[in-house]
Scaffold this motif. Structure first.
Motif, PDB file in Angstrom:
ATOM      1  N   LEU A 392       9.697  -4.496  -4.691  1.00 58.60           N
ATOM      2  CA  LEU A 392       9.031  -5.787  -4.475  1.00 58.60           C
ATOM      3  C   LEU A 392       7.565  -5.548  -4.131  1.00 58.60           C
ATOM      4  N   PHE A 393       6.660  -6.197  -4.862  1.00 58.69           N
ATOM      5  CA  PHE A 393       5.242  -6.109  -4.508  1.00 58.69           C
ATOM      6  C   PHE A 393       5.025  -6.802  -3.163  1.00 58.69           C
ATOM      7  N   SER A 394       4.342  -6.125  -2.250  1.00 63.37           N
ATOM      8  CA  SER A 394       4.035  -6.746  -0.957  1.00 63.37           C
ATOM      9  C   SER A 394       2.735  -6.180  -0.425  1.00 63.37           C
ATOM     10  N   HIS A 395       1.931  -7.047   0.154  1.00 73.36           N
ATOM     11  CA  HIS A 395       0.615  -6.611   0.647  1.00 73.36           C
ATOM     12  C   HIS A 395       0.168  -7.527   1.774  1.00 73.36           C
ATOM     13  N   ILE A 396      -0.302  -6.928   2.860  1.00 74.09           N
ATOM     14  CA  ILE A 396      -0.911  -7.694   3.957  1.00 74.09           C
ATOM     15  C   ILE A 396      -2.381  -7.318   4.032  1.00 74.09           C
ATOM     16  N   THR A 397      -3.246  -8.316   4.120  1.00 74.47           N
ATOM     17  CA  THR A 397      -4.666  -8.050   4.253  1.00 74.47           C
ATOM     18  C   THR A 397      -5.305  -9.177   5.041  1.00 74.47           C
ATOM     19  N   LYS A 403      -5.194 -14.053   8.098  1.00 75.95           N
ATOM     20  CA  LYS A 403      -4.170 -13.114   7.650  1.00 75.95           C
ATOM     21  C   LYS A 403      -3.664 -13.587   6.292  1.00 75.95           C
ATOM     22  N   VAL A 404      -3.545 -12.669   5.338  1.00 71.60           N
ATOM     23  CA  VAL A 404      -3.081 -13.012   3.994  1.00 71.60           C
ATOM     24  C   VAL A 404      -1.906 -12.097   3.638  1.00 71.60           C
ATOM     25  N   VAL A 405      -0.778 -12.714   3.263  1.00 67.90           N
ATOM     26  CA  VAL A 405       0.393 -11.949   2.826  1.00 67.90           C
ATOM     27  C   VAL A 405       0.704 -12.341   1.380  1.00 67.90           C
ATOM     28  N   LEU A 406       0.840 -11.335   0.520  1.00 69.79           N
ATOM     29  CA  LEU A 406       1.169 -11.561  -0.891  1.00 69.79           C
ATOM     30  C   LEU A 406       2.513 -10.902  -1.182  1.00 69.79           C
ATOM     31  N   LEU A 407       3.411 -11.658  -1.795  1.00 73.07           N
ATOM     32  CA  LEU A 407       4.752 -11.138  -2.090  1.00 73.07           C
ATOM     33  C   LEU A 407       5.120 -11.378  -3.552  1.00 73.07           C
ATOM     34  N   GLY A 408       5.742 -10.379  -4.178  1.00 73.16           N
ATOM     35  CA  GLY A 408       6.291 -10.525  -5.525  1.00 73.16           C
ATOM     36  C   GLY A 408       5.283 -11.009  -6.552  1.00 73.16           C
ATOM     37  N   LYS A 409       5.707 -11.939  -7.409  1.00 78.33           N
ATOM     38  CA  LYS A 409       4.836 -12.511  -8.442  1.00 78.33           C
ATOM     39  C   LYS A 409       4.058 -13.671  -7.815  1.00 78.33           C
TER      40      LYS A 409
END
Length: 485
Positions: A392-397, A403-409
């Motif tokens: 699963l694509f996951s990224h916190i920045t 705060k930005v969290v990106l998950l999956g598509k």
């Protein structure tokens, strides 16, 4: 110099992927010599690592002198030199300083370099490593107006952090930050660009070391680029121009640079009739929408290209469409015993339906760690399964102090029209977007302190049918965490 016997592991690159890989190998093979080649005297290390959930991780990045690694791992030797040539068939690597090493396994983690839209223009600065960030700070301190080209992470952070200087931001898309956001999220963030900047007295997470270098943006005598900046690269650097009350950021959408003029070229061109209107500036930028802006200098933040140059000549590496070294699901390149990780490589395996490669810090660390495990498994002749982080694509920045969290598509990548979006937005507080296909959650963008990342990660991973909840899924009056516990 004398050649080393072929029982060594070699890692090229002092960024996060390279250092993570070298540390992992050095700790697992304590009786084997491990060499880390880096063009810079400083290396990037992961600190304050925290596993937030199954796939989400947070960490800080610190620049440290390479001696710190050698003290921690007695079998790890850091060679401060760029690579001169690689003869993969002979398992031989030669450094610029003349050192020749015969390796057992090699991992290339040489990162990427800025994709400058013009080469060798003194008025154009690409920001990629610590040196170029310091050169930017120096130039900015004397500037009244800059033009920023690009729409990725560095451009986003830069336009938000700059003070005391007018910023003209030219982006080729119809919304800012489209690598990470849709137009809705961009609209949510725009007020942050227009708000007054608060005095920043936050401590810098990264220790800074200064080294004398001959040219900005270069680390080492070879002119080799140093490793990329950390996600908090602007912390502790005052990004301030000369204007007391600048008029902030002006965005020009759906355009690119057509031409850059020096002051002399501008005055000698047909455009000099606009001199009284535009004023006298060191440089002038003509955009494809016809507009012309005078500025002190131009910042090129138009992305990166994999830094494969030193390794290609005389070898038979398979390259991907983006010019990265294509790697299989064990991080192996097409040359025997040569692995690659981080920005220099491109995933050549069939990815999970919920993962995509993005050249981000999180993936650099994950790939470096996994490549080391794959090298070890090969040497020990042990089987190894694909790491769960590629499920699963996951990224916190952080962007614009949110705060930005990106998950999956998260941007519905590759889904075509076969998806629906649910959005919840509270101005100045949070932005929540969910991507559904066939009633199942496949991606999410969370901006602000939503506390939804773990719940949404679970819903994406277990692919539960959410059709019956409809828009209630994002009803702020329902505690969704308890609901799906």
């Amino acid at each position: 110099m004398a050649s080393d016997k072929q029982d060594t592991f070699v890692v090229v690159g002092g960024g996060i992927a390279g250092v993570t890989c070298a540390e992992q190998i050095a700790s697992q093979f304590a009786s084997d010599e491990v060499y880390l080649l880096t063009a810079s005297p400083l290396v990037k290390t992961v600190t304050n690592f925290k596993q937030v959930s199954k796939t989400l991780e947070e960490f800080d990045i610190e620049e440290k002198p390479s001696s710190v690694l050698e003290e921690k791992y007695p079998n790890l030797k850091v060679i401060q030199s760029a690579v001169k040539l690689l003869r993969a068939k002979e398992h031989l690597l030669q450094a610029e300083n003349g050192r020749t090493i015969h390796y057992k396994k090699l991992c290339i983690c040489s990162g990427a370099k800025p994709k400058l839209f013009t080469q060798d223009n003194p008025h154009v600065l690409g920001i990629r490593d610590t040196d170029s960030a310091q050169e930017f700070q120096k130039r900015l301190s004397k500037a009244k107006r800059i033009v920023v080209i690009g729409n990725g992470g560095i451009a986003l952070e830069l336009v938000h952090e700059v003070e005391g200087c007018e910023v003209i931001w030219a982006i080729k898309d119809k919304a800012m930050g489209n690598t990470f956001f849709d137009a809705g999220a961009a609209q949510f963030l725009i007020p942050s660009l227009e708000a007054d900047k608060k005095e920043r007295s936050l401590p810098c997470k990264r220790a800074h070391y200064t080294t004398d270098k001959t040219g900005a943006g270069h680390s080492g005598a070879s002119g080799e680029l140093g490793s990329a900046l950390g996600p908090d690269w602007h912390a502790g650097i005052e990004l301030r121009g000369t204007v007391q009350n600048s008029s902030g950021v002006h965005i020009e959408y759906k355009c690119e640079v057509d031409k850059i003029y020096t002051q002399q070229e501008f005055l000698q061109s047909k455009l000099n009739t606009k001199k009284s209107e535009l004023g006298l500036w060191p440089a002038y930028v003509q955009l494809t929408n016809g507009k012309i802006y005078g500025c002190d200098f131009v910042v090129s933040a138009t992305g990166v290209v994999p830094n494969t140059d030193p390794f290609l000549s005389g070898n038979n590496f398979e390259l991907a469409g983006d010019h990265g070294l294509r790697v299989d699901d064990h991080m192996r390149t097409s040359e025997q015993d040569v692995y690659a990780a981080g920005d220099v490589c491109t995933a050549g395996w069939e990815p999970s339906a919920l993962w995509q490669q993005m050249r981000l810090w999180t993936q650099a660390r994950q790939m470096g760690w996994y490549a080391a495990r794959c090298m070890a498994a090969d040497v020990l002749e042990e089987p190894i399964e694909m790491d769960f982080c590629f499920e699963l694509f996951s990224h916190i920045t952080k962007f614009f102090n949110y705060k930005v969290v990106l998950l999956g598509k998260f941007n519905a990548q590759g889904l075509g029209l076969d998806h629906e979006l649910l959005v919840r937005c509270t101005k100045g507080h949070e932005y929540v977007k969910v991507v559904l296909t066939g009633g199942r959650m496949v991606g999410a963008v969370l901006i602000g302190e939503t506390d939804l990342e773990e719940t949404f990660e679970n819903l994406i991973l277990n692919q539960m049918d959410l059709s019956r909840y409809g828009e209630e899924l994002l009803n702020p009056n329902i505690d969704i965490e308890d609901y799906f516990d």
